[in-house]
Design an enzyme around this catalytic site. Structure first.
Site, short mmCIF file in Angstrom:
data_model
loop_
_atom_site.label_atom_id
_atom_site.label_comp_id
_atom_site.label_asym_id
_atom_site.label_seq_id
_atom_site.Cartn_x
_atom_site.Cartn_y
_atom_site.Cartn_z
N CYS A 3 0.73 -1.21 0.07
CA CYS A 3 0.16 0.10 0.02
C CYS A 3 0.79 1.13 0.06
CB CYS A 3 -1.03 -0.15 1.20
SG CYS A 3 -0.07 -0.16 2.83
N HIS A 25 -1.33 1.30 7.54
CA HIS A 25 -1.50 1.24 6.28
C HIS A 25 -1.41 2.64 5.53
CE1 HIS A 25 -4.05 0.31 2.95
NE2 HIS A 25 -4.95 1.24 3.02
#
Length: 1098
Positions: free
Chosen positions: A185, A432
């Site tokens: 990510c 993330h």
């Protein structure tokens, strides 16, 4: 991505980011919070440990931990479906959850990680293999283990799947996302940001590539391919070609790195790839700025300057309210005076001013925010979640150009517009990444979160990413209850601004004419192929795949690709036929395809037998041939994924042309034949590969025909064997040529292997003199790739072995290959198929029976082994215990590490005796002792009779030292006390923020001795200068609480215990700055939670 029982770092995708409309449609489900306290944690001996069951969303859950790590030096922790073994077939559930290890001293240092997962029968647990380092967990001073008690919190929200995944990004926003490979990510957010800088995208398209290049081997082509798909695809795109072009393997894709570091490495790599091309200098043109470092003397006319370039700027977050504060701090003037004067050429030491000013800023300004910093007091990385504001327009000419150097070109207006905000959600140990971007620099913001792209408002993209604390609305307004505040763990980590004066040029149009012709052709073919496959998949229910095997396929494959059974159906002619097509019409197509008239074709159905072999079973009947092909599939074996597999039997006449197939009766058996040559070690299929025999006939009757097929004399003696099965083991039995075929239990589709009868001499000359021995060899042969354990990424050599090779066979072959006389000195380590690394523990001497056991990892099989050469034979080493002991010399300021290797049943006394022979003692009769030191405290003095087998030197330091004479003659009121160095975190007004460092030691305190008396002895022992020692403070500490002492205090009165075993909770503390050198990697804030630096190899 997170894996069940594998490593991971990619974590939270906060559900609140789902679009507002969807949140209105689906009621927000409640979150269940579960707390689990584990006592006597360090004494847990099991590999894995489960919590009690709790219920969330109507489902049963539990937490699974690996207290000593799941084959890693980290605590491993997962959320597990508690009743997965009893749930009905096809169950699945979707949950967003967080797992946390509570810091019992300071909740701000609690480690929390978030993620989400679709749980199912194959993946019934999900979480984090590298949750936190074991060394940090087991350090009592860190606060995660208090009184050997460990506390875990889990928050679980069960959600419906459709409210997230039904979103069509292209339809809703006009943009597509990027698929997450595992933990990529961070890379996806950066790639989206770069893609939406049109000038950069256009330059990538103009990098020279050729139609012969492969994307997996060319970074420019892989990036062009990715950008093309982002621009023209209807669905999210993958990055496997790009990461392969980087030279990354699967392990790299599952290892989360730092987006700032990747940005620098990728920029440098592209800059290098652009050299000598039409786009040379693009990276510098877009991202390069310059600043001037200067030192200017105050009292003399002297100034030193140095010009440096930058691609991005790292701005402090801690102590700064906003970007302007950070720039103020960046150019802050430092005074060099007093002990820190500057030595100027020809002027000597001078008072001076030191600072940085900017010569020019780049068109695209990349600001890296220092959200991660090294906490020297805690010796760890921490994330700064403080509120930090950034404007939509950034004016770097403010206050009359205060950031600019005198040489700067003031004609350029440095007014910038915010283009993108890269966000990190999570903590220091993982999280993330996603990005907010406004592609056209207008009011429309979009959130790019891996595959999902959504429209967002300006507040969500900017103000909500400032960080800091958020206040929840009061549950009972009107009551005088305090509002609840919580820290926002999602905040901006990188900002990209574009200069207003360069906006037209940077935000240029990019269309197909910017893409080379060969690229457009290549990419359109890829898209068409992908679309064709998608269409085929969508229409698959309307078609039947028919795979036709012929004699020619058997002849081509057997002995090359195939040794057992008859054919690989994935390598024969395949036809996609509408299910309603009559089979007779299909036969006409086959006549055109193979040149075999319809009347000469006979098709056989294949069948999977109970012994797992796959053979032609029976011919199609005339009634079946009149049916549609869709109905034929139903009567064939149903395990072939909807395929209809057929064998085309063609009978050849004397002129080798096709003729009508003979009438088949119950007495006729269709047999297949393979020929084996022991001298060549070859088995093959000759045409015709099959023919009919009569059940009442005998094998001896067909010998002339078999001899004729291989051009032997008609009377040549040959041996026949029936190939019966090959899984899990080979079964190949000799056929009695005088029995009937029926007596031999032969039936349609059976295989007979034949060879020339072997003489005794020929058997000795051949490794595999008969068919059974050859098939056994082929079935078990295994090529193993060996790598040195010191260089686990590099293949050293390969050996062909047998899966049945014993442990001794394998090490003997390895030793012979590397020229080692003693195979017992070879130690092997198996391969982890998930991490692509060596397993943590080596294979024990004769610890496995066969090579096949060495290569199995869970349900996967590897072909890699690691080897190392030991200095003594492994059988001897396994009965020995090796301890690393730091010997502290009594009179010299030196520490020497010794490796002591003794039998496991030895005692500490044996260790000390062995050590005495290796070290330099202050006098021959000196007495030694062995200590256990952990995080700068002495926890234990080992008694001489303690067995060494259970001593752990992995996390604890073993220290040996001489026992001083004064310690042996203690008076009745004397005390032997622990003395530790410590410092306090002055930014935390809490007593528990005590940080020990340095070497702890024992000290004899005599009755009535004051602190002033003891300080003299301590200063002499530690050889500290008067100037430094005067700054030291002294305290009595009990259970971490300091009580500062005065020079007149009687020290022995504080220490009531006479013995020193287990007395580490009371000690005399020496408070002073820690001047010892830190670990090198902690100096750079970019290397915070990541195991390995980012590297692009190609």
């Amino acid at each position: 991505m997170l894996l069940p029982h594998t490593d991971s770092a990619d974590a939270p995708r906060p559900w609140k980011n789902v679009s507002t409309l969807e949140n209105q449609l689906v009621e927000d489900p409640p979150t269940f919070k579960f707390s689990w306290t584990v006592e006597n944690f360090s004494r847990l001996n099991m590999k894995k440990h489960y919590s009690e069951v709790f219920v969330s969303g109507g489902y049963k859950w539990r937490v699974l931990i690996f207290p000593k790590g799941n084959n890693v030096d980290f605590l491993s922790m997962y959320l597990d479906v508690a009743d997965s073994t009893t749930l009905p077939y096809g169950w699945s559930r979707y949950a967003q959850f967080s797992l946390a290890v509570i810091n019992q001293m300071d909740s701000r240092y609690t480690i929390r990680k978030e993620t989400h997962h679709q749980f199912n029968v194959r993946e019934s647990d999900w979480g984090f293999t590298s949750f936190m380092p074991l060394s940090e967990l087991y350090d009592p001073s860190r606060g995660y283990l208090v009184d050997d008690t460990f506390i875990v919190e889990a928050e679980v929200t069960v959600r419906k799947v459709f409210d997230y995944w039904a979103h069509d990004s292209k339809k809703e926003t006009g943009y597509v996302g990027i698929k997450n490979q595992g933990a990529t990510c961070y890379m996806n957010s950066l790639l989206q940001t770069l893609y939406h800088i049109p000038y950069f995208r256009k330059s990538v398209y103009h990098m020279p590539t050729t139609e012969n290049d492969m994307p997996t081997g060319s970074i420019p082509l892989a990036l062009q391919s990715l950008f093309y798909k982002l621009q023209y695809s209807e669905r999210s795109v993958g990055t496997r070609e790009l990461t392969k072009s980087f030279g990354w393997d699967t392990y790299d894709s599952f290892m989360q790195h730092d987006v700032q570091e990747l940005n620098r490495v990728l920029s440098e790599k592209l800059e290098d790839k652009m050299k000598g091309t039409v786009v040379e200098g693009t990276i510098q043109h877009l991202f390069e700025g310059h600043h001037m470092n200067y030192i200017e003397c105050i009292n003399v006319d002297y100034k030193s300057t140095r010009k440096e370039s930058f691609y991005d700027l790292q701005l402090d977050v801690k102590g700064c309210r906003n970007v302007y504060d950070s720039f103020d701090k960046y150019v802050e003037v430092e005074r060099l005076e007093g002990d820190n004067k500057y030595r100027a050429e020809q002027h000597g030491l001078q008072d001076a001013k030191k600072g940085v000013l900017f010569i020019d800023f780049p068109p695209v300004l990349q600001l890296q925010l220092k959200r991660f910093e090294y906490d020297f007091m805690r010796d760890t990385m921490v994330k700064i979640n403080d509120r930090y504001e950034f404007p939509l327009q950034l004016d770097l000419d403010r206050e009359n150009g205060k950031y600019l150097s005198p040489d700067a070109d003031r004609r350029t207006r440095n007014l910038y517009t915010l283009h993108s905000v890269l966000v990190h959600s999570g903590g220091v140990h993982g999280g993330h990444y996603y990005a907010f971007i406004r592609p056209m620099l207008c009011d429309k913001w979009f959130k790019f979160d891996d595959e999902r792209v959504t429209k967002e408002d300006a507040k969500r993209a900017s103000e909500d990413q400032f960080g800091g604390e958020e206040e929840l609305p009061q549950a009972n307004p009107g009551f005088n209850n305090a509002p609840f505040k919580f820290t926002k763990y999602s905040n901006a980590y990188m900002l990209v601004y574009i200069r207003e004066s360069d906006k037209e040029k940077i935000m240029c149009s990019v269309d197909e004419k910017d893409i080379a012709e060969h690229l457009r052709v290549r990419f359109k073919k890829e898209q068409e192929l992908k679309e064709h496959r998608r269409k085929e998949k969508a229409e698959a229910h309307l078609y039947t795949i028919i795979k036709v095997a012929r004699n020619e396929d058997l002849a081509q494959q057997i002995g090359r690709d195939m040794y057992f059974d008859l054919v690989d159906h994935d390598k024969v002619h395949s036809f996609r036929i509408q299910k309603q097509t009559p089979f007779n019409l299909f036969k006409e197509e086959m006549s055109k395809e193979f040149g075999i008239p319809v009347q000469f074709q006979r098709f056989w159905l294949w069948a999977k037998r109970q012994n797992h072999t796959y053979r032609p079973n029976r011919p199609l009947s005339p009634l079946e041939e009149a049916q549609p092909v869709g109905q034929l599939r139903e009567v064939s074996n149903k395990s072939n994924n909807g395929e209809l597999r057929l064998f085309l039997e063609v009978e050849l006449g004397p002129d080798l042309g096709p003729i009508s197939p003979p009438l088949k009766t119950k007495e006729d058996i269709l047999l297949f034949f393979k020929f084996y040559e022991p001298q060549k070690e070859e088995i093959r299929c000759l045409l015709p590969s099959c023919f009919f025999v009569k059940a009442a006939g005998k094998p001896i009757d067909v010998l002339p025909k078999l001899n004729e097929m291989v051009h032997f004399d008609p009377n040549e003696e040959i041996e026949l064997y029936e190939e019966i099965k090959f899984e899990p083991s080979v079964m190949c039995e000799h056929i009695d040529k005088k029995l009937t075929f029926r007596s031999c239990q032969l039936e349609d589709g059976d295989i007979i292997c034949y060879q020339k009868s072997a003489s005794a001499d020929s058997e000795e000359m051949c490794r595999y003199p008969d068919v059974p021995s050859f098939l056994e060899y082929v079935h078990n042969r295994q090529v193993v790739h060996f790598r040195s354990l010191e260089k686990p990424k590099e293949e050293d050599f390969s050996l062909e072995l047998s899966k049945l090779s014993t442990y001794d066979d394998v090490v003997e072959r390895v030793a012979h290959h590397i020229g080692l006389d003693d195979p017992a000195k070879i130690r092997l380590t198996a391969h982890n198929c998930y991490s692509l690394q060596p397993k943590p523990q080596p294979i024990k001497y004769r610890g496995v029976e066969h090579l096949s056991d060495m290569l199995v990892h869970h349900n996967q099989t590897s072909d890699i082994l690691y080897y190392e050469v030991l200095d003594i034979p492994l059988p001897e080493l396994q009965y020995l215990k090796t301890l690393k002991i730091a010997f502290h010399h009594a009179t010299k300021d030196e520490v020497v590490i010794h490796s002591i290797r003794l039998p496991k049943n030895s005692t500490v006394g044996d260790v000390i005796n062995d050590l005495k022979a290796k070290v330099e003692l202050s006098h021959p009769d000196a007495e030694l002792r062995l200590l256990e030191v952990f995080y700068h405290k002495i926890y234990k003095i080992f008694p001489a009779n303690e067995k060494i087998e259970n001593i752990n030197d992995q996390y604890w330091t073993l220290r040996a030292e001489e026992v001083l004479e004064e310690e042996k003659n203690l008076g009745p009121l004397d005390r032997l006390i622990h003395v530790y160095h410590f410092t306090r975190d002055t930014t935390q007004n809490q007593t528990q923020q005590i940080q020990n460092f340095g070497d702890p030691f024992f000290l004899v305190v005599h009755d009535g001795e004051t602190l002033a008396d003891i300080k003299v002895r301590i200063q002499k022992k530690l050889q500290v200068s008067d100037e430094d020692f005067a700054k030291w403070k002294f305290a009595f500490l009990s259970l971490g609480l300091p009580e500062y002492l005065k020079d007149s205090d009687i020290v022995s009165h504080r220490f009531q215990r006479r013995d020193i075993y287990g007395a580490w909770e009371q000690y005399l503390g020496l408070e002073h700055p820690d001047t010892s050198p830190r670990r090198a990697h902690t100096a750079n804030q970019n290397h915070h939670v990541f195991d390995r630096p980012v590297r692009i190899y190609n």
